[in-house]
Design a protein around this motif. Sequence first.
Motif, PDB file in Angstrom:
ATOM      1  N   UNK A 147       0.858  -1.181   0.000  1.00 17.00           N
ATOM      2  CA  UNK A 147       0.000   0.000   0.000  1.00 17.00           C
ATOM      3  C   UNK A 147       0.893   1.229   0.000  1.00 17.00           C
ATOM      4  N   UNK A 148       0.788   2.005  -1.049  1.00 12.67           N
ATOM      5  CA  UNK A 148       1.580   3.216  -1.181  1.00 12.67           C
ATOM      6  C   UNK A 148       0.637   4.411  -1.185  1.00 12.67           C
ATOM      7  N   UNK A 149       1.123   5.533  -0.660  1.00  9.15           N
ATOM      8  CA  UNK A 149       0.302   6.739  -0.602  1.00  9.15           C
ATOM      9  C   UNK A 149       0.192   7.425  -1.949  1.00  9.15           C
ATOM     10  N   UNK A 150       1.195   7.179  -2.813  1.00 18.22           N
ATOM     11  CA  UNK A 150       1.169   7.801  -4.133  1.00 18.22           C
ATOM     12  C   UNK A 150       1.934   6.927  -5.116  1.00 18.22           C
ATOM     13  N   UNK A 151       1.738   7.232  -6.381  1.00 22.98           N
ATOM     14  CA  UNK A 151       2.455   6.523  -7.441  1.00 22.98           C
ATOM     15  C   UNK A 151       3.948   6.813  -7.323  1.00 22.98           C
ATOM     16  N   UNK A 152       4.280   8.030  -6.942  1.00 23.29           N
ATOM     17  CA  UNK A 152       5.682   8.419  -6.800  1.00 23.29           C
ATOM     18  C   UNK A 152       6.362   7.603  -5.697  1.00 23.29           C
ATOM     19  N   UNK A 153       5.660   7.385  -4.593  1.00 24.81           N
ATOM     20  CA  UNK A 153       6.214   6.599  -3.495  1.00 24.81           C
ATOM     21  C   UNK A 153       6.489   5.168  -3.945  1.00 24.81           C
ATOM     22  N   UNK A 154       5.567   4.583  -4.705  1.00 23.26           N
ATOM     23  CA  UNK A 154       5.758   3.228  -5.225  1.00 23.26           C
ATOM     24  C   UNK A 154       6.939   3.191  -6.186  1.00 23.26           C
TER      25      UNK A 154
END
Length: 110
Positions: free
Chosen positions: A79-86
Motif C-alpha cells: 500500500x503506497x500513498x502515491x504513485x511516486x512513493x511506489x
Amino acid sequence: MAKKGQHFQHYSKEFKMKAVKKYEEGNRSYHSLSEELGLRSSTQLKSWVRKYREGQSFEDQRGKNSKSENPFSGRPKSIFKSVEEERDYLKAQVEYLKKRYPNLHGEDGF
C-alpha cells in the motif's frame, strides 16, 4: 517437488517419538511399521529415526532459517500513498539488486 495445491500431513512430536520408539523396540521393517501408522512413505519414518539417533529435534524447521541479509525479505509493502512513493520504492529495489548482482543488469557489454 511439491505440486500446486498439494497438502502435506503434519505430525506431532509425540507421534514421531512414538513411531521411533516402536521401530527401536521391535523387529519390524520401516515399511511395515509405516503402513501400520498410516504414513505415506517409509522414508519419513527413516528420517525420524535418523534424527532421533543423531540427537536432533523433531521441531518443524520450515521458515526458520537464519536472518536473511536481504532488506526486501518479509511481507512486501503493498500500500503506497502515491504513485511516486511506489516508483521510488521500486527504484530502490532495482538499485539494491544492481549492487548485489552487478553482472546481471546487462551493462557489461554483452
